[in-house]
Design a protein around this motif. Sequence first.
Motif, PDB file in Angstrom:
ATOM      1  N   LEU A   1     -10.202  -9.649   6.130  1.00  0.00           N
ATOM      2  CA  LEU A   1     -10.124 -10.336   4.834  1.00  0.00           C
ATOM      3  C   LEU A   1     -10.834  -9.569   3.728  1.00  0.00           C
ATOM      4  O   LEU A   1     -10.570  -9.802   2.538  1.00  0.00           O
ATOM      5  CB  LEU A   1     -10.729 -11.741   4.956  1.00  0.00           C
ATOM      6  N   ASN A   2     -11.726  -8.654   4.098  1.00  0.00           N
ATOM      7  CA  ASN A   2     -12.407  -7.843   3.092  1.00  0.00           C
ATOM      8  C   ASN A   2     -11.545  -6.690   2.587  1.00  0.00           C
ATOM      9  O   ASN A   2     -11.913  -6.014   1.636  1.00  0.00           O
ATOM     10  CB  ASN A   2     -13.710  -7.276   3.662  1.00  0.00           C
ATOM     11  N   LYS A   3     -10.411  -6.468   3.249  1.00  0.00           N
ATOM     12  CA  LYS A   3      -9.518  -5.397   2.821  1.00  0.00           C
ATOM     13  C   LYS A   3      -8.540  -5.940   1.786  1.00  0.00           C
ATOM     14  O   LYS A   3      -7.905  -6.973   2.015  1.00  0.00           O
ATOM     15  CB  LYS A   3      -8.770  -4.828   4.024  1.00  0.00           C
TER      16      LYS A   3
ATOM     17  N   VAL B   1      -4.685  -6.781   2.788  1.00  0.00           N
ATOM     18  CA  VAL B   1      -4.409  -7.629   3.950  1.00  0.00           C
ATOM     19  C   VAL B   1      -4.361  -9.085   3.515  1.00  0.00           C
ATOM     20  O   VAL B   1      -5.300  -9.594   2.888  1.00  0.00           O
ATOM     21  CB  VAL B   1      -5.485  -7.446   5.042  1.00  0.00           C
ATOM     22  N   SER B   2      -3.273  -9.763   3.835  1.00  0.00           N
ATOM     23  CA  SER B   2      -3.149 -11.180   3.487  1.00  0.00           C
ATOM     24  C   SER B   2      -3.899 -12.042   4.490  1.00  0.00           C
ATOM     25  O   SER B   2      -4.273 -11.592   5.576  1.00  0.00           O
ATOM     26  CB  SER B   2      -1.673 -11.589   3.469  1.00  0.00           C
ATOM     27  N   ILE B   3      -4.101 -13.311   4.112  1.00  0.00           N
ATOM     28  CA  ILE B   3      -4.793 -14.244   5.003  1.00  0.00           C
ATOM     29  C   ILE B   3      -4.018 -14.419   6.307  1.00  0.00           C
ATOM     30  O   ILE B   3      -4.596 -14.442   7.394  1.00  0.00           O
ATOM     31  CB  ILE B   3      -4.993 -15.604   4.303  1.00  0.00           C
TER      32      ILE B   3
ATOM     33  N   ALA C   1      -4.471 -11.409   8.499  1.00  0.00           N
ATOM     34  CA  ALA C   1      -5.815 -11.373   9.069  1.00  0.00           C
ATOM     35  C   ALA C   1      -5.961 -12.371  10.213  1.00  0.00           C
ATOM     36  O   ALA C   1      -6.606 -12.091  11.228  1.00  0.00           O
ATOM     37  CB  ALA C   1      -6.850 -11.661   7.983  1.00  0.00           C
ATOM     38  N   MET C   2      -5.347 -13.540  10.062  1.00  0.00           N
ATOM     39  CA  MET C   2      -5.515 -14.597  11.045  1.00  0.00           C
ATOM     40  C   MET C   2      -4.660 -14.404  12.295  1.00  0.00           C
ATOM     41  O   MET C   2      -5.079 -14.761  13.396  1.00  0.00           O
ATOM     42  CB  MET C   2      -5.193 -15.956  10.424  1.00  0.00           C
ATOM     43  N   PHE C   3      -3.496 -13.821  12.130  1.00  0.00           N
ATOM     44  CA  PHE C   3      -2.543 -13.799  13.245  1.00  0.00           C
ATOM     45  C   PHE C   3      -2.252 -12.411  13.795  1.00  0.00           C
ATOM     46  O   PHE C   3      -1.303 -12.238  14.564  1.00  0.00           O
ATOM     47  CB  PHE C   3      -1.241 -14.482  12.825  1.00  0.00           C
ATOM     48  N   ASP C   4      -3.056 -11.445  13.425  1.00  0.00           N
ATOM     49  CA  ASP C   4      -2.896 -10.098  13.980  1.00  0.00           C
ATOM     50  C   ASP C   4      -3.785  -9.973  15.220  1.00  0.00           C
ATOM     51  O   ASP C   4      -4.996  -9.820  15.127  1.00  0.00           O
ATOM     52  CB  ASP C   4      -3.268  -9.043  12.940  1.00  0.00           C
ATOM     53  N   PHE C   5      -3.173 -10.059  16.391  1.00  0.00           N
ATOM     54  CA  PHE C   5      -3.908  -9.962  17.653  1.00  0.00           C
ATOM     55  C   PHE C   5      -3.698  -8.603  18.333  1.00  0.00           C
ATOM     56  O   PHE C   5      -4.067  -8.434  19.490  1.00  0.00           O
ATOM     57  CB  PHE C   5      -3.450 -11.071  18.618  1.00  0.00           C
ATOM     58  N   SER C   6      -3.133  -7.657  17.601  1.00  0.00           N
ATOM     59  CA  SER C   6      -2.697  -6.401  18.223  1.00  0.00           C
ATOM     60  C   SER C   6      -3.856  -5.532  18.712  1.00  0.00           C
ATOM     61  O   SER C   6      -3.675  -4.727  19.634  1.00  0.00           O
ATOM     62  CB  SER C   6      -1.837  -5.603  17.239  1.00  0.00           C
TER      63      SER C   6
END
Length: 396
Positions: free
Chosen positions: A112-114, A117-119, A122-127
């Motif tokens: 979220l500090n980038k 990058v959208s919310i 940030a929340m759903f990137d588990f890669s």
Amino acid sequence: MNNTQPKSGSSRLLALDIMRGITIAGMILVNNPGSWGNVYSPLLHADWHGLTPTDLVFPFFMFIMGISTYFSLRRYEFKFSWPCVAKILRRTVVIFLIGFALAWFGKMVGALNKPDVSIAEAMFDFSTIRILGVMPRLALAYGFSAILAVLLSRRQLAWTIVLLLFGYFLILVFGHGFEFADNNVLAIVDQKVLGADHVYSSKIDGVRLKFDPEGLLATLPSVAHCLIGFLCGWLIVSTKDNTLRINRLFIVGAILTFAGFLLAYGCPLNKKIWSPTFVLTTCGLAASLLGLLIWIIDIKGHKRWCRFFEAFGINPLFMYCLAAVFAILFRNIHLPVTDLSGHGLASVRAFLYDFVMTPLCGGNLTLASLGYALLFVVFTWCFGYFLYKKRIYIKI
């Protein structure tokens, strides 16, 4: 207070709570320096082979978890039953998921500090989330050791410990496990099973590898670690006299410690691979420390000094997780600052380290880093002390 016999069951367990609190406070301390570039060497893990004071805190807690497992399974009389197994599995899954949630939270807040990058991203990137870690290691070690404890006798558990440690030693010998290299079987298994993007990246002597210090295969010796604690729990409960209790703990501690150091000539002490000698040595030192604390607290009655650690010890896993959340926030919440370069932003950790602790420590950056770590421990303790005073126990 009787010098050889505690007055009550709760009194008898005070030394265990204090040791648990000391280890949690130690884990929080070494995980949160003001700057990783300025840390006193005893507060760092050994790069590869070797043993530092910092390398003791996690295995000490795992040893205590084994003792606590003995106490918790007494209500089921150490017999296999579906309510017992359901409780073990439920706790194992909860602890593992909490560890995964902490990894997700850290990655999300950092993303979220980038600016690009959208919310949702940030929340759903588990890669690239690390799957294993301290909490998952605790979960797996607890789950397997507790199941074994209700299936096997004490004698069978002792032989299980031997087989686990010897079998793991063979894996290390024939799988290049003592080498920090691409052909290390521990790293290969983690990358094949979990995927390279979900494995911790370690760097030693300028070489960076996908090598997880809490990897899958190293769960084998960690189960043995918990089982040693479990058998020490039996020793504590089966011995009513406190003097005899600490004598037996010191004997067990001395045997395990010397065995670990002597065998280290052929099987190096190594926390990152959780080597068999690391298990023996740290369990031995933990048993000795527990015996010492029982002597100080329960026999001599010196309790005032340890109240600080009791606040950590009564809610250990919650306090560890709370500290992890605070650490993530302190690294990622930024404050406006003014320095020689003009106006800018600094994280809460950087602000406290650069603008508070460094001036207070006269410009000594290493001392300032330690000062920040101690301040962080005290800050976290304040929340634990509130729970302690309110008699609120958060079981995980």
